[in-house]
Design an enzyme around this catalytic site. Sequence first.
Site, PDB file in Angstrom:
ATOM      1  N   CYS A  42       0.622  -1.270  -0.172  1.00  0.00           N
ATOM      2  CA  CYS A  42       0.081   0.067   0.160  1.00  0.00           C
ATOM      3  C   CYS A  42       0.752   1.194  -0.006  1.00  0.00           C
ATOM      4  O   CYS A  42       0.782   2.211  -0.918  1.00  0.00           O
ATOM      5  CB  CYS A  42      -0.813   0.014   1.266  1.00  0.00           C
ATOM      6  SG  CYS A  42      -0.322   0.103   2.747  1.00  0.00           S
ATOM      7  N   HIS A  69      -2.839   1.125   6.771  1.00  0.00           N
ATOM      8  CA  HIS A  69      -3.000   1.150   5.203  1.00  0.00           C
ATOM      9  C   HIS A  69      -3.168   2.629   5.122  1.00  0.00           C
ATOM     10  O   HIS A  69      -3.563   3.472   5.562  1.00  0.00           O
ATOM     11  CB  HIS A  69      -4.281   0.046   5.279  1.00  0.00           C
ATOM     12  CG  HIS A  69      -4.468  -0.121   3.949  1.00  0.00           C
ATOM     13  ND1 HIS A  69      -3.548  -0.934   3.078  1.00  0.00           N
ATOM     14  CD2 HIS A  69      -5.295   0.607   2.916  1.00  0.00           C
ATOM     15  CE1 HIS A  69      -4.183  -1.255   1.932  1.00  0.00           C
ATOM     16  NE2 HIS A  69      -5.279  -0.016   1.724  1.00  0.00           N
ATOM     17  N   HIS A 120      -5.537   2.107  -4.541  1.00  0.00           N
ATOM     18  CA  HIS A 120      -4.806   1.249  -3.348  1.00  0.00           C
ATOM     19  C   HIS A 120      -4.261  -0.060  -3.835  1.00  0.00           C
ATOM     20  O   HIS A 120      -5.025  -0.726  -4.572  1.00  0.00           O
ATOM     21  CB  HIS A 120      -5.392   1.269  -2.082  1.00  0.00           C
ATOM     22  CG  HIS A 120      -6.549   0.387  -1.772  1.00  0.00           C
ATOM     23  ND1 HIS A 120      -6.748  -0.387  -0.835  1.00  0.00           N
ATOM     24  CD2 HIS A 120      -7.755   0.064  -2.552  1.00  0.00           C
ATOM     25  CE1 HIS A 120      -7.820  -1.099  -0.909  1.00  0.00           C
ATOM     26  NE2 HIS A 120      -8.285  -0.734  -1.987  1.00  0.00           N
TER      27      HIS A 120
END
Length: 347
Positions: A263, A311, A323
């Site tokens: 990520c 994240h 993402h």
Amino acid sequence: MGSHRRPAQSGLDRSARGSTVYILSALTATTAAGLAAAPAGAAPQDRPSGTRAEVDRLFEQAEKATEAFNQAGEHADKLRDDLADLQDSVARGQERINTMRGALGSLAGAQYRSGGIDPSLALLLSSDPDNYLDKASVLDRLTTRQAGELTALQRAQRDLSQERAEAARKLVDLERTRKAVARHKRTVEDKLARARRLLDALPPGQRAAYDRASRGGGRDGIPDLSGVGEASSGRAAAAVAAAMSALGKPYVWGANGPSGFDCSGLMQWSYARAGVGLPRTSQEQRYAGRRIPLSEARPGDLVAYRSDASHIGMYVGNGQVIHAPYPGAPVRYDPVGMMPVSSVTRV
């Protein structure tokens, strides 16, 4: 943050880690599938809802360990650079000391040739007092210079000793960091392997539901972001374009492109294409610019998730982020409210 920042360099050597992380990605590729009905009498943890929760928990823990892995890797890279600079400095310092010692030897020889004996005795023995006084003047200058050179040599030796000690400390720190990288790597591998085993045990018809559930965006408190909007700057627009070019690339933990991403690696790579250097981890990236409310999000803004920012994604408009979700799920669009939002950062 201004665009004057240099594009960030890759963290741990991609070729060294590539084979391991791509194998892990392949092993966990089945996680893009979903859930079906559990057999009658199954234990709570073996039912679809229990499996979903456990897989989510394992993925979350793996992602946290991945960011710790990235941070340790970045620290190791910095230590290697620092150590190399110190070693170069030590080598230059040793060279300088050798040169200074040679100069002191030359001064000592000149002092001896100038009549380095008791001045009163030399005057008594001299048949030419004027010549002796000339020599004494030279000797005095040589002695003063020699003292200065000796002081400089002693200072250089102290500096060299300190640099050598610092290099030794860096070496110890680097070894400690290498062990931390290995420890985080084992943690990630363990969590991902356990998640894969859980998903592999589900009936084939149930797996797609897991992926659908992971893409939900119906959370309370999410503002209406249906308008596309424009990027906040030219560099933000360039970063969005770069992130979109990565759509479909696999999630590979510890990777920051160009063929696979985790990520934070996707965010770093995308902004590097726009000429902006971002830190390596999601925890650091959330501080890489100005915090704004989610209601003011514009394309290119970074959206961090969970209270620990483990994240991160990039807002692209219309209530969507791009993402790298988790192993087995490629870079994709998802609703901005797919997880609890902890912060939004404009770079």
